[in-house]
Design a protein around this motif. Structure first.
Motif, PDB file in Angstrom:
ATOM      1  N   GLU A 123      -2.930   5.726   8.239  1.00  0.00           N
ATOM      2  CA  GLU A 123      -2.417   6.719   7.288  1.00  0.00           C
ATOM      3  C   GLU A 123      -2.514   6.207   5.858  1.00  0.00           C
ATOM      4  O   GLU A 123      -2.239   5.040   5.581  1.00  0.00           O
ATOM      5  CB  GLU A 123      -0.960   7.038   7.631  1.00  0.00           C
ATOM      6  CG  GLU A 123      -0.357   8.111   6.745  1.00  0.00           C
ATOM      7  CD  GLU A 123       1.058   8.476   7.153  1.00  0.00           C
ATOM      8  OE1 GLU A 123       1.740   9.105   6.327  1.00  0.00           O
ATOM      9  OE2 GLU A 123       1.484   8.132   8.265  1.00  0.00           O
ATOM     10  N   ALA A 124      -2.906   7.098   4.951  1.00  0.00           N
ATOM     11  CA  ALA A 124      -2.967   6.768   3.525  1.00  0.00           C
ATOM     12  C   ALA A 124      -1.549   6.779   2.953  1.00  0.00           C
ATOM     13  O   ALA A 124      -0.871   7.807   2.985  1.00  0.00           O
ATOM     14  CB  ALA A 124      -3.842   7.776   2.798  1.00  0.00           C
ATOM     15  N   VAL A 125      -1.117   5.621   2.469  1.00  0.00           N
ATOM     16  CA  VAL A 125       0.201   5.488   1.848  1.00  0.00           C
ATOM     17  C   VAL A 125       0.037   4.717   0.538  1.00  0.00           C
ATOM     18  O   VAL A 125      -0.974   4.062   0.317  1.00  0.00           O
ATOM     19  CB  VAL A 125       1.212   4.766   2.781  1.00  0.00           C
ATOM     20  CG1 VAL A 125       1.505   5.590   4.026  1.00  0.00           C
ATOM     21  CG2 VAL A 125       0.728   3.382   3.152  1.00  0.00           C
ATOM     22  N   THR A 167      -6.716   2.910  -5.520  1.00  0.00           N
ATOM     23  CA  THR A 167      -5.483   2.503  -4.852  1.00  0.00           C
ATOM     24  C   THR A 167      -4.467   3.628  -4.984  1.00  0.00           C
ATOM     25  O   THR A 167      -4.108   4.027  -6.097  1.00  0.00           O
ATOM     26  CB  THR A 167      -4.934   1.191  -5.453  1.00  0.00           C
ATOM     27  OG1 THR A 167      -5.942   0.186  -5.303  1.00  0.00           O
ATOM     28  CG2 THR A 167      -3.665   0.753  -4.743  1.00  0.00           C
ATOM     29  N   LEU A 168      -4.040   4.142  -3.857  1.00  0.00           N
ATOM     30  CA  LEU A 168      -3.120   5.281  -3.829  1.00  0.00           C
ATOM     31  C   LEU A 168      -1.762   4.885  -4.416  1.00  0.00           C
ATOM     32  O   LEU A 168      -1.228   3.820  -4.112  1.00  0.00           O
ATOM     33  CB  LEU A 168      -2.949   5.761  -2.380  1.00  0.00           C
ATOM     34  CG  LEU A 168      -2.259   7.090  -2.158  1.00  0.00           C
ATOM     35  CD1 LEU A 168      -3.029   8.232  -2.825  1.00  0.00           C
ATOM     36  CD2 LEU A 168      -2.130   7.374  -0.661  1.00  0.00           C
ATOM     37  N   GLY A 169      -1.238   5.727  -5.287  1.00  0.00           N
ATOM     38  CA  GLY A 169       0.071   5.500  -5.885  1.00  0.00           C
ATOM     39  C   GLY A 169       0.074   4.562  -7.075  1.00  0.00           C
ATOM     40  O   GLY A 169       1.128   4.271  -7.635  1.00  0.00           O
ATOM     41  N   GLY A 183      -1.339  14.712  -8.818  1.00  0.00           N
ATOM     42  CA  GLY A 183      -1.604  15.634  -7.708  1.00  0.00           C
ATOM     43  C   GLY A 183      -2.423  15.004  -6.601  1.00  0.00           C
ATOM     44  O   GLY A 183      -2.253  15.335  -5.424  1.00  0.00           O
ATOM     45  N   TRP A 184      -3.317  14.091  -6.963  1.00  0.00           N
ATOM     46  CA  TRP A 184      -4.100  13.371  -5.946  1.00  0.00           C
ATOM     47  C   TRP A 184      -3.227  12.375  -5.197  1.00  0.00           C
ATOM     48  O   TRP A 184      -3.289  12.271  -3.987  1.00  0.00           O
ATOM     49  CB  TRP A 184      -5.282  12.652  -6.599  1.00  0.00           C
ATOM     50  CG  TRP A 184      -6.547  13.434  -6.533  1.00  0.00           C
ATOM     51  CD1 TRP A 184      -6.702  14.754  -6.810  1.00  0.00           C
ATOM     52  CD2 TRP A 184      -7.828  12.941  -6.163  1.00  0.00           C
ATOM     53  NE1 TRP A 184      -8.019  15.109  -6.653  1.00  0.00           N
ATOM     54  CE2 TRP A 184      -8.729  14.009  -6.259  1.00  0.00           C
ATOM     55  CE3 TRP A 184      -8.295  11.694  -5.797  1.00  0.00           C
ATOM     56  CZ2 TRP A 184     -10.075  13.881  -5.976  1.00  0.00           C
ATOM     57  CZ3 TRP A 184      -9.645  11.557  -5.519  1.00  0.00           C
ATOM     58  CH2 TRP A 184     -10.518  12.648  -5.601  1.00  0.00           C
ATOM     59  N   ASP A 185      -2.400  11.612  -5.928  1.00  0.00           N
ATOM     60  CA  ASP A 185      -1.504  10.665  -5.260  1.00  0.00           C
ATOM     61  C   ASP A 185      -0.602  11.391  -4.267  1.00  0.00           C
ATOM     62  O   ASP A 185      -0.384  10.913  -3.154  1.00  0.00           O
ATOM     63  CB  ASP A 185      -0.661   9.895  -6.281  1.00  0.00           C
ATOM     64  CG  ASP A 185      -1.400   8.727  -6.930  1.00  0.00           C
ATOM     65  OD1 ASP A 185      -2.350   8.200  -6.309  1.00  0.00           O
ATOM     66  OD2 ASP A 185      -1.026   8.336  -8.046  1.00  0.00           O
ATOM     67  N   GLY A 204      -0.550  10.557   3.265  1.00  0.00           N
ATOM     68  CA  GLY A 204      -0.377  11.104   4.616  1.00  0.00           C
ATOM     69  C   GLY A 204      -1.680  11.457   5.315  1.00  0.00           C
ATOM     70  O   GLY A 204      -1.684  11.707   6.515  1.00  0.00           O
ATOM     71  N   MET A 205      -2.778  11.493   4.567  1.00  0.00           N
ATOM     72  CA  MET A 205      -4.065  11.777   5.207  1.00  0.00           C
ATOM     73  C   MET A 205      -4.505  10.585   6.040  1.00  0.00           C
ATOM     74  O   MET A 205      -4.056   9.460   5.835  1.00  0.00           O
ATOM     75  CB  MET A 205      -5.150  12.075   4.156  1.00  0.00           C
ATOM     76  CG  MET A 205      -5.028  13.411   3.477  1.00  0.00           C
ATOM     77  SD  MET A 205      -6.430  13.729   2.353  1.00  0.00           S
ATOM     78  CE  MET A 205      -7.703  14.211   3.537  1.00  0.00           C
ATOM     79  N   ARG A 206      -5.423  10.862   6.967  1.00  0.00           N
ATOM     80  CA  ARG A 206      -6.037   9.826   7.791  1.00  0.00           C
ATOM     81  C   ARG A 206      -7.549  10.003   7.714  1.00  0.00           C
ATOM     82  O   ARG A 206      -8.027  11.118   7.483  1.00  0.00           O
ATOM     83  CB  ARG A 206      -5.549   9.930   9.232  1.00  0.00           C
ATOM     84  CG  ARG A 206      -4.041   9.696   9.365  1.00  0.00           C
ATOM     85  CD  ARG A 206      -3.548   9.942  10.780  1.00  0.00           C
ATOM     86  NE  ARG A 206      -2.092   9.889  10.862  1.00  0.00           N
ATOM     87  CZ  ARG A 206      -1.385   8.783  11.060  1.00  0.00           C
ATOM     88  NH1 ARG A 206      -2.018   7.623  11.193  1.00  0.00           N
ATOM     89  NH2 ARG A 206      -0.068   8.813  11.117  1.00  0.00           N
TER      90      ARG A 206
END
Length: 173
Positions: A82-84, A116-118, A125-127, A132-134
């Motif tokens: 999961e993307a976190v 890097t997410l976050g 909006g992208w973050d 939650g995506m996989r």
């Protein structure tokens, strides 16, 4: 030989246009969107086929976002990690305005985007929308200006623009 009047020329032009659309419409549309490229994955073709779609009814999906100003529609749920926040993610995307006009596409460049997410390196909006995506998942994101570029004009994106993205998550590390 009779010379055609203006209205007759218009009629001939309309008839030729109608015949062209009838016989070659799918091929022409595929050329315009690029969706007829054999090297594209089914998920990438799905991204292009939904580009510019902005409502749940058009997407046949439910908005899963809890954040007012960011709509999230799962078009395909992926599997795996999961993307976190803090994870490095790689994605392909097509960005359009609500009217369907494309302003950016990693597919056109043939190179997915990694970040890097976050971390604040992309719009908020992208973050929010990618969390939650996989991998293998495809989402449509409708992002209001406050979660996009706000009052800033960025390239050809006018200030206070609502943005629509179709995103295919490729990898999470």
């Amino acid at each position: 030989m009779k010379t055609l009047e203006k209205r007759e020329w218009i009629g001939v032009a309309v008839a030729v246009l109608a015949a062209t659309i009838l016989f070659f419409g799918h091929t022409i549309w595929g050329y315009i969107t690029g969706s007829n490229r054999a090297e594209m994955s089914p998920a990438s073709q799905e991204i292009l086929s939904t580009a510019g779609t902005t409502t749940a009814m058009e997407l046949s999906a439910t908005n899963i976002s809890a954040v007012k100003g960011v709509e999230i529609y799962d078009l395909r749920v992926g599997t795996g990690t999961e993307a976190v926040a803090g994870k490095k993610v790689t994605a392909h995307y097509v960005g359009t305005f609500p009217n369907g006009t494309k302003f950016d596409s990693s597919l056109d460049r043939g190179t997915p985007y990694t970040f890097t997410l976050g971390s604040g390196t992309v719009i908020k909006g992208w973050d929010i929308g990618i969390t939650g995506m996989r991998p293998g998942g495809v989402r449509a994101l409708v992002i209001s200006p406050e979660y996009g570029y706000g009052k800033a004009m960025i390239g050809e994106i006018p200030a206070n623009s609502t943005l629509v993205f179709q995103v295919q998550l490729i990898d999470v590390q």
